[in-house]
Design a protein around this motif. Structure first.
Motif, PDB file in Angstrom:
ATOM      1  N   VAL A 106      28.000  35.264   8.127  1.00 54.20           N
ATOM      2  CA  VAL A 106      28.038  33.865   8.023  1.00 54.20           C
ATOM      3  C   VAL A 106      28.965  33.594   6.687  1.00 54.20           C
ATOM      4  O   VAL A 106      29.542  32.530   6.790  1.00 54.20           O
ATOM      5  CB  VAL A 106      26.689  33.717   7.018  1.00 54.20           C
ATOM      6  N   ALA A 107      29.031  34.619   5.566  1.00 54.36           N
ATOM      7  CA  ALA A 107      30.003  34.425   4.649  1.00 54.36           C
ATOM      8  C   ALA A 107      31.339  34.318   5.333  1.00 54.36           C
ATOM      9  O   ALA A 107      32.294  33.500   4.585  1.00 54.36           O
ATOM     10  CB  ALA A 107      30.036  35.509   3.696  1.00 54.36           C
ATOM     11  N   GLY A 108      31.829  35.112   6.249  1.00 50.98           N
ATOM     12  CA  GLY A 108      33.302  35.190   6.912  1.00 50.98           C
ATOM     13  C   GLY A 108      33.531  33.887   7.445  1.00 50.98           C
ATOM     14  O   GLY A 108      34.674  33.546   7.364  1.00 50.98           O
ATOM     15  N   LEU A 109      32.462  33.403   8.226  1.00 55.79           N
ATOM     16  CA  LEU A 109      32.686  32.148   8.997  1.00 55.79           C
ATOM     17  C   LEU A 109      32.830  30.790   7.799  1.00 55.79           C
ATOM     18  O   LEU A 109      33.792  30.290   8.392  1.00 55.79           O
ATOM     19  CB  LEU A 109      31.408  31.593  10.068  1.00 55.79           C
ATOM     20  N   ALA A 110      32.100  30.808   7.049  1.00 63.46           N
ATOM     21  CA  ALA A 110      32.347  29.919   5.906  1.00 63.46           C
ATOM     22  C   ALA A 110      33.871  29.937   5.149  1.00 63.46           C
ATOM     23  O   ALA A 110      34.601  28.837   5.097  1.00 63.46           O
ATOM     24  CB  ALA A 110      31.228  30.073   4.723  1.00 63.46           C
ATOM     25  N   ALA A 111      34.294  31.131   5.148  1.00 67.76           N
ATOM     26  CA  ALA A 111      35.521  31.449   4.403  1.00 67.76           C
ATOM     27  C   ALA A 111      36.667  30.943   5.590  1.00 67.76           C
ATOM     28  O   ALA A 111      37.744  30.389   5.243  1.00 67.76           O
ATOM     29  CB  ALA A 111      35.817  32.921   3.907  1.00 67.76           C
ATOM     30  N   GLU A 112      36.437  31.666   6.766  1.00 65.72           N
ATOM     31  CA  GLU A 112      37.579  31.319   7.944  1.00 65.72           C
ATOM     32  C   GLU A 112      37.562  29.833   8.199  1.00 65.72           C
ATOM     33  O   GLU A 112      38.864  29.185   8.288  1.00 65.72           O
ATOM     34  CB  GLU A 112      37.037  32.040   9.103  1.00 65.72           C
ATOM     35  N   LEU A 113      36.423  29.105   8.055  1.00 65.97           N
ATOM     36  CA  LEU A 113      36.297  27.648   8.464  1.00 65.97           C
ATOM     37  C   LEU A 113      36.506  26.685   7.367  1.00 65.97           C
ATOM     38  O   LEU A 113      36.901  25.747   7.313  1.00 65.97           O
ATOM     39  CB  LEU A 113      35.064  27.453   9.288  1.00 65.97           C
TER      40      LEU A 113
END
Length: 131
Positions: A77-84
């Motif tokens: 979830v944290a990776g998605l937030a950073a990527e997007l």
């Protein structure tokens, strides 16, 4: 006319383009039914048999982006937030929508309290060596 004198509204940032408020992406929602399962290190995986998200007119571009990223490889979830480049709260709501639609699934990490005790593992290893 706005203060910048160019006729642009205050919803436009010259460097970033149009500004979309996070609550607009989530339609004002701050949580989803699946929210309790979505901690920062929960892994989001695209369901292999899920319908093409681009064909669903009810999904936002951010929903489609999340499914696309998770098809390439599981994402936290944290990776998605950073990527997007989105707030984690927004990503949690959007992922919750996708879980409800069965487009993605969420794998929760094992809580430390449920991991086997180190002394038990040592005893097993010593027992195996004794064989």
């Amino acid at each position: 006319m706005s203060a910048d004198g160019e006729g642009r509204s205050h919803w436009f940032d010259d460097e970033a383009g149009p500004v979309v408020r996070p609550y607009a992406m989530t339609r004002g929602r701050t949580s989803s039914a699946a929210q309790h399962r979505l901690d920062l290190i929960a892994t989001v995986v695209a369901e292999p048999g899920a319908d093409d998200p681009e064909a669903d007119p009810t999904l936002s571009p951010e929903h489609v982006d999340i499914v696309g990223l998770c098809r390439d490889a599981p994402q936290t979830v944290a990776g998605l937030a950073a990527e997007l480049d989105l707030p984690v709260g927004v990503v949690r709501v959007l992922v919750g929508d996708l879980v409800d639609l069965e487009s993605v699934r969420v794998n929760r990490p094992v809580p430390p309290a449920e991991l086997p005790d180190e002394s038990i593992l040592r005893d097993v290893i010593n027992g195996l060596r004794a064989l």
